[in-house]
Design a protein around this motif. Structure first.
Motif, short mmCIF file in Angstrom:
data_model
loop_
_atom_site.label_atom_id
_atom_site.label_comp_id
_atom_site.label_asym_id
_atom_site.label_seq_id
_atom_site.Cartn_x
_atom_site.Cartn_y
_atom_site.Cartn_z
N PHE A 171 65.50 33.25 33.32
CA PHE A 171 65.78 31.90 32.84
C PHE A 171 64.49 31.12 32.58
CE2 PHE A 171 69.95 32.90 34.64
CZ PHE A 171 70.74 32.51 33.58
N ARG A 172 63.41 31.47 33.27
CA ARG A 172 62.13 30.84 32.96
C ARG A 172 61.69 31.18 31.54
NH1 ARG A 172 58.31 26.95 32.76
NH2 ARG A 172 56.21 27.84 32.66
N THR A 173 61.77 32.46 31.17
CA THR A 173 61.38 32.84 29.81
C THR A 173 62.33 32.22 28.78
OG1 THR A 173 60.33 34.90 30.53
CG2 THR A 173 61.05 34.79 28.23
N ALA A 174 63.60 32.17 29.08
CA ALA A 174 64.56 31.55 28.15
C ALA A 174 64.27 30.08 27.94
CB ALA A 174 65.98 31.74 28.66
N SER A 175 63.67 29.43 28.93
CA SER A 175 63.36 28.01 28.78
C SER A 175 62.31 27.77 27.71
CB SER A 175 62.88 27.42 30.11
OG SER A 175 61.56 27.84 30.43
N PHE A 176 61.52 28.80 27.37
CA PHE A 176 60.51 28.65 26.33
C PHE A 176 61.13 28.47 24.95
CE2 PHE A 176 57.84 31.63 29.18
CZ PHE A 176 57.52 30.58 30.02
N VAL A 177 62.39 28.86 24.80
CA VAL A 177 63.11 28.59 23.55
C VAL A 177 64.22 27.57 23.82
CG1 VAL A 177 62.53 30.73 22.38
CG2 VAL A 177 64.53 30.68 23.89
N ARG A 178 63.97 26.74 24.86
CA ARG A 178 64.80 25.57 25.17
C ARG A 178 66.22 25.92 25.60
NH1 ARG A 178 61.36 24.15 21.02
NH2 ARG A 178 60.05 22.33 21.42
N TYR A 179 66.36 27.03 26.30
CA TYR A 179 67.67 27.33 26.88
C TYR A 179 67.68 26.85 28.33
CZ TYR A 179 71.94 29.36 28.49
OH TYR A 179 73.21 29.49 29.00
N THR A 180 68.70 26.10 28.69
CA THR A 180 68.91 25.68 30.07
C THR A 180 70.35 25.96 30.47
OG1 THR A 180 69.45 23.42 29.40
CG2 THR A 180 67.15 23.87 29.99
N ILE A 181 70.55 26.21 31.74
CA ILE A 181 71.89 26.47 32.26
C ILE A 181 72.68 25.16 32.30
CG2 ILE A 181 73.22 27.32 34.22
CD1 ILE A 181 70.73 28.92 35.04
N ASP A 182 73.90 25.20 31.84
CA ASP A 182 74.80 24.06 31.94
C ASP A 182 75.25 23.94 33.39
OD1 ASP A 182 76.85 22.21 31.91
OD2 ASP A 182 77.89 23.07 30.18
N ALA A 183 74.68 22.98 34.12
CA ALA A 183 74.94 22.85 35.55
C ALA A 183 76.35 22.37 35.85
CB ALA A 183 73.93 21.91 36.19
N THR A 184 77.04 21.81 34.88
CA THR A 184 78.43 21.41 35.12
C THR A 184 79.36 22.61 35.07
OG1 THR A 184 78.78 20.93 32.76
CG2 THR A 184 78.00 19.13 34.15
N ARG A 185 78.99 23.62 34.29
CA ARG A 185 79.83 24.82 34.16
C ARG A 185 79.44 25.90 35.16
NH1 ARG A 185 80.88 28.11 28.44
NH2 ARG A 185 82.17 29.79 29.33
N TRP A 186 78.13 26.03 35.44
CA TRP A 186 77.64 27.06 36.37
C TRP A 186 76.74 26.40 37.41
CZ3 TRP A 186 76.90 28.03 30.92
CH2 TRP A 186 77.87 28.88 30.36
N PRO A 187 77.29 25.55 38.28
CA PRO A 187 76.45 24.74 39.18
C PRO A 187 75.67 25.57 40.20
CG PRO A 187 78.79 24.52 39.73
CD PRO A 187 78.73 25.23 38.42
N ARG A 188 76.28 26.60 40.75
CA ARG A 188 75.57 27.37 41.78
C ARG A 188 74.41 28.17 41.18
NH1 ARG A 188 80.94 28.22 43.64
NH2 ARG A 188 80.98 30.35 42.83
N THR A 189 74.63 28.73 40.00
CA THR A 189 73.54 29.48 39.35
C THR A 189 72.40 28.55 38.97
OG1 THR A 189 75.19 31.01 38.46
CG2 THR A 189 72.98 31.11 37.51
N ALA A 190 72.75 27.38 38.43
CA ALA A 190 71.73 26.41 38.06
C ALA A 190 70.92 25.98 39.29
CB ALA A 190 72.37 25.20 37.40
N ALA A 191 71.61 25.77 40.41
CA ALA A 191 70.93 25.33 41.63
C ALA A 191 70.00 26.42 42.16
CB ALA A 191 71.95 24.95 42.70
N LEU A 192 70.45 27.67 42.14
CA LEU A 192 69.60 28.76 42.61
C LEU A 192 68.35 28.90 41.75
CD1 LEU A 192 69.55 31.45 44.56
CD2 LEU A 192 69.82 32.54 42.33
#
Length: 248
Positions: A171-192
């Motif tokens: 997810f760090r590498t994906a952030s370089f192309v502006r991808y972020t986890i939708d914390a409302t849909r996947w809250p536990r994964t986003a938090a981890l």
């Protein structure tokens, strides 16, 4: 004892996974921060699949990030990055494998490759259909599975493990192309992912990543040298990119 050498670019999630292990275990190393697309013929001999990372330990050469991380764990057992409990250890290895394959398919080989590598390294047009498939189908499906594996809070196995490191690295590498986890849909994964990426070791590596982000490959080494990255004296890089398999 000779210094370990890593061949591979800081922006690669596979390389990051290995570097995090090295840093956490306090192992002295140097890095030749090339992308696999510019590896010379000697690099091909070291990595016949033209993948990164490659580890060289006193002439002993290893390929594949998971193999390298297990080698580091066996050689430098403290601090342990694989759970002691046999069931937890097996599950951690599975989640590492899931990140390296299923998660990587969407985040790296469909999204990041199209938006960053295809466009900026090879000067080729982005396949918008591939990007759309990644965003709308591949990545959500992978996240749906991960969300069911995540703890309510904290790390997956109470302390930082190879599974946490692997997932957060992609997810760090994906952030370089502006991808972020939708914390409302996947809250536990986003938090981890947020927890792992906030760790000092990830923040240390992020400084190197940020300094080279969006620079041409030919300029990245000089930029890293300026901020004190532990660079090798020599490099296996060339100036001409070529296609090849680069999963690590």
């Amino acid at each position: 004892m000779s210094r370990l050498k890593i061949i591979g670019n800081y922006l690669s999630p596979y390389v990051r996974k290995v570097l995090v292990c090295l840093e956490l275990k306090g192992i002295d190393y140097e890095i030749d921060p090339i992308a696999p697309f510019v590896g010379d013929d000697h690099f091909t001999r070291l990595s016949p699949l033209r993948r990164i990372p490659v580890l060289i330990d006193d002439g002993f050469v290893l390929n594949d990030s998971s193999v390298i991380c297990q080698y580091l764990e066996d050689s430098y057992p403290a601090p342990a990055l694989y759970p002691r409990d046999i069931n937890d250890r097996a599950l951690a290895r599975w989640l590492e494998e899931y990140a390296d394959t299923r998660l990587a398919d969407g985040l790296i080989w469909r999204l990041f490759y199209q938006l960053a590598i295809q466009r900026h390294i090879f000067g080729e047009a982005t396949d918008e259909a591939v990007v759309k498939q990644a965003r709308e189908v591949e990545i959500p499906a992978a996240l749906d599975y991960l969300e069911n594996q995540m703890p309510d809070d904290g790390f997956l196995f109470r302390t930082l493990s190879i599974a946490d490191i692997s997932i957060a690295s992609f997810f760090r590498t994906a952030s370089f192309v502006r991808y972020t986890i939708d914390a409302t849909r996947w809250p536990r994964t986003a938090a981890l992912v947020e927890l792992v990426q906030s760790q000092p070791v990830f923040q240390k590596l992020a400084r190197y990543e940020d300094c080279m982000l969006r620079l041409p490959l030919a300029e990245q080494r000089a930029a890293l040298n300026t901020i004190g990255a532990p660079l090798s004296v020599d490099t296996y890089g060339t100036s001409t990119p070529r296609h090849g398999v680069s999963r690590g």
